[in-house]
Motif scaffolding. Structure first.
Motif, PDB file in Angstrom:
ATOM      1  N   SER A 101       0.857  -1.200   0.000  1.00  0.00           N
ATOM      2  CA  SER A 101       0.000   0.000   0.000  1.00  0.00           C
ATOM      3  C   SER A 101       0.883   1.236   0.000  1.00  0.00           C
ATOM      4  O   SER A 101       1.917   1.263   0.690  1.00  0.00           O
ATOM      5  CB  SER A 101      -0.836   0.085   1.271  1.00  0.00           C
ATOM      6  OG  SER A 101      -1.527  -1.095   1.492  1.00  0.00           O
ATOM      7  N   SER A 102       0.479   2.272  -0.713  1.00  0.00           N
ATOM      8  CA  SER A 102       1.251   3.518  -0.724  1.00  0.00           C
ATOM      9  C   SER A 102       1.051   4.267   0.600  1.00  0.00           C
ATOM     10  O   SER A 102       0.023   4.114   1.260  1.00  0.00           O
ATOM     11  CB  SER A 102       0.797   4.415  -1.882  1.00  0.00           C
ATOM     12  OG  SER A 102      -0.535   4.859  -1.685  1.00  0.00           O
ATOM     13  N   ARG A 127      -2.652   4.044  -3.666  1.00  0.00           N
ATOM     14  CA  ARG A 127      -2.283   2.975  -4.605  1.00  0.00           C
ATOM     15  C   ARG A 127      -2.033   1.689  -3.820  1.00  0.00           C
ATOM     16  O   ARG A 127      -1.464   1.733  -2.714  1.00  0.00           O
ATOM     17  CB  ARG A 127      -0.999   3.342  -5.372  1.00  0.00           C
ATOM     18  CG  ARG A 127      -1.172   4.472  -6.366  1.00  0.00           C
ATOM     19  CD  ARG A 127       0.113   4.729  -7.164  1.00  0.00           C
ATOM     20  NE  ARG A 127       1.274   4.909  -6.296  1.00  0.00           N
ATOM     21  CZ  ARG A 127       1.521   6.002  -5.604  1.00  0.00           C
ATOM     22  NH1 ARG A 127       0.690   7.028  -5.659  1.00  0.00           N
ATOM     23  NH2 ARG A 127       2.584   6.091  -4.833  1.00  0.00           N
ATOM     24  N   VAL A 128      -2.459   0.579  -4.390  1.00  0.00           N
ATOM     25  CA  VAL A 128      -2.198  -0.719  -3.758  1.00  0.00           C
ATOM     26  C   VAL A 128      -1.754  -1.728  -4.820  1.00  0.00           C
ATOM     27  O   VAL A 128      -2.162  -1.633  -5.978  1.00  0.00           O
ATOM     28  CB  VAL A 128      -3.445  -1.286  -3.005  1.00  0.00           C
ATOM     29  CG1 VAL A 128      -3.707  -0.532  -1.724  1.00  0.00           C
ATOM     30  CG2 VAL A 128      -4.685  -1.309  -3.882  1.00  0.00           C
ATOM     31  N   ARG A 129      -0.897  -2.657  -4.386  1.00  0.00           N
ATOM     32  CA  ARG A 129      -0.545  -3.788  -5.258  1.00  0.00           C
ATOM     33  C   ARG A 129      -1.339  -4.982  -4.750  1.00  0.00           C
ATOM     34  O   ARG A 129      -1.332  -5.276  -3.555  1.00  0.00           O
ATOM     35  CB  ARG A 129       0.968  -4.048  -5.187  1.00  0.00           C
ATOM     36  CG  ARG A 129       1.402  -5.143  -6.102  1.00  0.00           C
ATOM     37  CD  ARG A 129       2.877  -5.097  -6.490  1.00  0.00           C
ATOM     38  NE  ARG A 129       3.088  -6.057  -7.573  1.00  0.00           N
ATOM     39  CZ  ARG A 129       2.867  -5.785  -8.855  1.00  0.00           C
ATOM     40  NH1 ARG A 129       2.483  -4.584  -9.232  1.00  0.00           N
ATOM     41  NH2 ARG A 129       3.039  -6.715  -9.777  1.00  0.00           N
ATOM     42  N   ILE A 130      -2.070  -5.630  -5.657  1.00  0.00           N
ATOM     43  CA  ILE A 130      -2.951  -6.718  -5.231  1.00  0.00           C
ATOM     44  C   ILE A 130      -2.612  -8.018  -5.960  1.00  0.00           C
ATOM     45  O   ILE A 130      -2.096  -8.001  -7.086  1.00  0.00           O
ATOM     46  CB  ILE A 130      -4.443  -6.367  -5.479  1.00  0.00           C
ATOM     47  CG1 ILE A 130      -4.694  -5.925  -6.937  1.00  0.00           C
ATOM     48  CG2 ILE A 130      -4.918  -5.280  -4.519  1.00  0.00           C
ATOM     49  CD1 ILE A 130      -6.163  -5.703  -7.277  1.00  0.00           C
ATOM     50  N   GLY A 131      -2.913  -9.121  -5.293  1.00  0.00           N
ATOM     51  CA  GLY A 131      -2.772 -10.439  -5.893  1.00  0.00           C
ATOM     52  C   GLY A 131      -4.086 -11.177  -5.719  1.00  0.00           C
ATOM     53  O   GLY A 131      -4.754 -11.019  -4.694  1.00  0.00           O
ATOM     54  N   VAL A 144      -2.792  -0.821  -8.644  1.00  0.00           N
ATOM     55  CA  VAL A 144      -3.971  -0.057  -9.068  1.00  0.00           C
ATOM     56  C   VAL A 144      -4.064   1.246  -8.278  1.00  0.00           C
ATOM     57  O   VAL A 144      -3.536   1.361  -7.173  1.00  0.00           O
ATOM     58  CB  VAL A 144      -5.263  -0.894  -8.913  1.00  0.00           C
ATOM     59  CG1 VAL A 144      -5.161  -2.187  -9.706  1.00  0.00           C
ATOM     60  CG2 VAL A 144      -5.566  -1.221  -7.455  1.00  0.00           C
ATOM     61  N   ASP A 145      -4.793   2.217  -8.876  1.00  0.00           N
ATOM     62  CA  ASP A 145      -4.984   3.499  -8.195  1.00  0.00           C
ATOM     63  C   ASP A 145      -6.388   4.027  -8.507  1.00  0.00           C
ATOM     64  O   ASP A 145      -7.205   3.311  -9.097  1.00  0.00           O
ATOM     65  CB  ASP A 145      -3.891   4.506  -8.608  1.00  0.00           C
ATOM     66  CG  ASP A 145      -3.920   4.809 -10.098  1.00  0.00           C
ATOM     67  OD1 ASP A 145      -4.833   4.343 -10.803  1.00  0.00           O
ATOM     68  OD2 ASP A 145      -3.032   5.526 -10.584  1.00  0.00           O
ATOM     69  N   VAL A 150      -9.744   2.433  -4.540  1.00  0.00           N
ATOM     70  CA  VAL A 150     -10.764   2.699  -3.503  1.00  0.00           C
ATOM     71  C   VAL A 150     -11.683   1.493  -3.381  1.00  0.00           C
ATOM     72  O   VAL A 150     -11.937   0.968  -2.288  1.00  0.00           O
ATOM     73  CB  VAL A 150     -11.604   3.954  -3.875  1.00  0.00           C
ATOM     74  CG1 VAL A 150     -12.796   4.099  -2.934  1.00  0.00           C
ATOM     75  CG2 VAL A 150     -10.749   5.213  -3.847  1.00  0.00           C
ATOM     76  N   CYS A 151     -12.192   1.042  -4.531  1.00  0.00           N
ATOM     77  CA  CYS A 151     -13.222  -0.002  -4.540  1.00  0.00           C
ATOM     78  C   CYS A 151     -12.661  -1.340  -4.040  1.00  0.00           C
ATOM     79  O   CYS A 151     -13.308  -2.019  -3.243  1.00  0.00           O
ATOM     80  CB  CYS A 151     -13.809  -0.119  -5.947  1.00  0.00           C
ATOM     81  SG  CYS A 151     -15.359  -1.013  -5.970  1.00  0.00           S
TER      82      CYS A 151
END
Ligand code: K1U
Ligand code: ZN
Length: 188
Positions: A101-102, A127-131, A144-145, A150-151
């Motif tokens: 997470s940023s 911004r977050v990096r997701i798997g 994603v940003d 948010v969602c």
């Protein structure tokens, strides 16, 4: 496919389910799970909404669907049902994880289909990096940003039994629940 009832915070039975921590999906993405995701998407489109966690229809598995209507190449200006359908870009998340997470935050006026007609500002990492596993059962990682970030964070909160109103002051949360209860009484 079927439209399912969305649980809401105006009654204790639904609230108890919404507060549960969802369980990881075991055994990968099966046809049965794809059936659940199809129902979730249809329920979300009918609501209408831009995201839905399985727990919101009473299934406590770690599954999310989302559609931000941002299909690449679609006409962003066109109006009408056909144009809206052409913009559809359904996304499916099984066992999603936040990998990074940023520090930078982003504030957005959030809503929730389980807290109907209430919107309030929530601050989350920008911004977050997701798997996650996608509809085909493939492993995906992405950063994603914006509204996507948010969602997905809002929906992943659902998997932990957390609602966006839990990020508000007690006063604002109590007011939100009172409003949903009043609207439900008026609609009965
Ligand atoms: O209940 C949910 O989890 C769905 C929720 C998702 C969400 C919205 C805004 C910020 C964060 C997460 C909704 O879809 S509420 C309805 C909504 O926002 C909407 C409905 C129709 C068109 C556009 C937006
Ligand atoms: Zn929600």
């Amino acid at each position: 496919m079927a439209i399912r009832r969305i649980l809401t915070v105006d009654n204790a039975a639904d609230t108890a389910v919404l507060k549960q921590i969802s369980k990881p999906v075991e055994g990968g993405v099966t046809d049965e799970l794809r059936g659940l995701m199809d129902d979730m998407l249809e329920t979300m489109y009918a609501a209408p909404g831009i995201g839905l966690a399985a727990v919101q229809i009473g299934d406590v598995r770690r599954v999310i669907v989302m559609d931000l209507g941002d299909k690449p190449g679609a006409d962003e200006e066109a109006e009408g049902e056909e144009a809206e359908a052409a913009r559809r870009n359904p996304r499916y998340f099984v066992n999603p994880e936040i990998l990074w997470s940023s520090d930078e935050l982003f504030q957005y006026e959030e809503g929730c289909l389980s807290v109907p007609d209430v919107f309030d500002a929530v601050e989350r990492p920008a911004r977050v990096r997701i798997g996650y596993l996608n509809y085909a059962g493939e492993k995906v990682e992405e950063e994603v940003d914006g509204l996507y970030a948010v969602c997905i964070q809002h929906e992943m909160d659902h998997l932990e039994g957390v609602l966006f109103i839990d990020h508000l002051s007690r006063l604002r949360r109590d007011r939100a629940i009172a409003k949903v209860k009043k609207n439900a009484r008026l609609a009965a």
